[in-house]
Design an enzyme around this catalytic site. Sequence first.
Site, PDB file in Angstrom:
ATOM      1  CG  ASP A 144      -1.883   1.171   1.303  1.00 38.21           C
ATOM      2  OD1 ASP A 144      -2.337   1.619   0.238  1.00 38.21           O
ATOM      3  OD2 ASP A 144      -2.184   1.641   2.409  1.00 38.21           O
ATOM      4  CB  SER A 145       0.196   4.811  -0.574  1.00 36.46           C
ATOM      5  OG  SER A 145      -0.950   4.890   0.249  1.00 36.46           O
TER       6      SER A 145
ATOM      7  CB  CYS B  32      -3.379   0.492  -2.436  1.00 38.75           C
ATOM      8  SG  CYS B  32      -3.446   2.238  -2.865  1.00 38.75           S
ATOM      9  CG  ASN B  33      -9.886   0.656  -2.709  1.00 43.72           C
ATOM     10  OD1 ASN B  33     -10.834   0.085  -3.207  1.00 43.72           O
ATOM     11  ND2 ASN B  33      -9.528   0.460  -1.454  1.00 43.72           N
ATOM     12  CB  THR B  34      -5.279   5.056  -4.960  1.00 44.96           C
ATOM     13  OG1 THR B  34      -6.100   5.524  -3.900  1.00 44.96           O
ATOM     14  CG2 THR B  34      -4.970   6.195  -5.906  1.00 44.96           C
TER      15      THR B  34
ATOM     16  CD  GLU C  50      -0.337   6.335   6.815  1.00 45.84           C
ATOM     17  OE1 GLU C  50       0.743   6.315   7.427  1.00 45.84           O
ATOM     18  OE2 GLU C  50      -0.644   5.507   5.932  1.00 45.84           O
TER      19      GLU C  50
ATOM     20  CB  CYS D 279      -9.518   4.640   0.777  1.00 42.99           C
ATOM     21  SG  CYS D 279      -7.853   4.956   1.426  1.00 42.99           S
TER      22      CYS D 279
ATOM     23  CG  HIS E 223      -5.092   4.641   4.636  1.00 47.32           C
ATOM     24  ND1 HIS E 223      -4.534   4.300   3.428  1.00 47.32           N
ATOM     25  CD2 HIS E 223      -4.059   5.029   5.439  1.00 47.32           C
ATOM     26  CE1 HIS E 223      -3.220   4.490   3.490  1.00 47.32           C
ATOM     27  NE2 HIS E 223      -2.910   4.925   4.700  1.00 47.32           N
TER      28      HIS E 223
HETATM   29  N1  DGL Z   1      -4.792   3.151   0.946  1.00 46.90           N
HETATM   30  C1  DGL Z   1      -4.929   3.732  -0.301  1.00 46.90           C
HETATM   31  C2  DGL Z   1      -6.187   3.333  -1.028  1.00 46.90           C
HETATM   32  O1  DGL Z   1      -6.726   2.294  -0.759  1.00 46.90           O
HETATM   33  C3  DGL Z   1      -4.413   5.083  -0.688  1.00 46.90           C
HETATM   34  C4  DGL Z   1      -4.182   6.160   0.291  1.00 46.90           C
HETATM   35  C5  DGL Z   1      -3.346   7.283  -0.300  1.00 46.90           C
HETATM   36  O2  DGL Z   1      -2.127   7.082  -0.409  1.00 46.90           O
HETATM   37  O3  DGL Z   1      -3.894   8.328  -0.668  1.00 46.90           O
HETATM   38  O4  DGL Z   1      -6.668   4.019  -1.895  1.00 46.90           O
END
Ligand code: DGL
Length: 267
Positions: free
Chosen positions: A11-12, A75-77, A153, A189, A191
Site C-alpha cells: 500500500d502507499s 490499495c484501491n487507488t 495514519e 480506500c 485506510h
Molecule cells: N490506501 C490507499 C487506497 O486504498 C491510498 C491512500 C493514499 O495514499 O492516498 O486508496
Amino acid sequence: MGHTRPLLVFDSGIGGLSVLRPIRELLPRAPIVYVADSAGYPYGTKRAGEIEARVPALLGRLSERFDPELIVIACNTASTIALDGVRAALDVPIVGTVPAIKPAAERSQSRVIGVLGTKATVRQPYVDRLASEFAADCTVIRHGSAELVDLAESKLRGETADTAAYAEIMDGLLSQPDGERIDTVVLACTHFPLVEEELAAASPHPLAFVDGKEGIARRTAWLLRDKLWPDEPGEGRALFTRWAPELERYRVGLANYGLELIKGSGR
Ligand code: DGL
C-alpha cells in the site's frame, strides 16, 4: 523446511493493514512482507499517470528483492489505476482491491450508496464501470478525502483526532444532493476501515459500511490453496520505501498486526 516465499502486501501507507488482518486469519502460517510506499505517499492526490508509472516499477523491484509467492495490492487507488500495468509487467499472481460497490448495492434498501475513497479513486472510470454494472438502479454519491487517509495514519501512530474532523468528512458525503438518503457507504480506500468506528460515531444516523477486505483475503487464500506452509506462525516484517526516524512511531501499531518494523529503505 527451507525458505518459504512470502506474501507481499503493498500500500502507499498503512491502509493495507485492514486487508492484512483477514489474510492473517486465513493464512496464519504464511510469512508476510508488508511494504508501505512512504516515498510515494499519498497516492490519492496524485495524477493517474504518476501512479501508472510508479507502481509497476516499484513492485517489479520489490518482487526481485523478496521473490513473493503472491502480491496483494492492498490499495484501491493503485489497483483502480495500475492493476493491469502491474499484471502485464510481473510474472507473479496479483490480487487487487476493488471498491465494494457490488456488495453495497446488494444490501442498500434506500438505493442510494455513498463511495468514500481517495480523490484519485472516486474519479476513476473503473468506479463508473462498477457503478453501471452492479448498481445501475442506485444513485451513487462519491466523496474523495485525503484528510481521512492522514487520520488513519495518525491513529496507527497512537494519536487521537478531533471528532469534528471525522464529522466534516462525513458531511462532505452526506450533504451532497440526495446524500441524506444514503444508507450504505463503501469504504473505497484501505485506510478507511481502520477508522470505521470514528466514521460511524461521526455520522448523524446509522449507516452500513462496506469494504472488500474479506473478499480479498478469501481470494488470496484460494489462489494459495495448494501451498504447504511451515508449521510455525508466519513471521511478519514491515518496510517503508523511504526511511525516516519518525517512522518509529508506527512500531507499536504495526506490532498489533504481527509486523516487526524493519529500519532502512524497503525499495
Ligand atoms: N490506501 C490507499 C487506497 O486504498 C491510498 C491512500 C493514499 O495514499 O492516498 O486508496
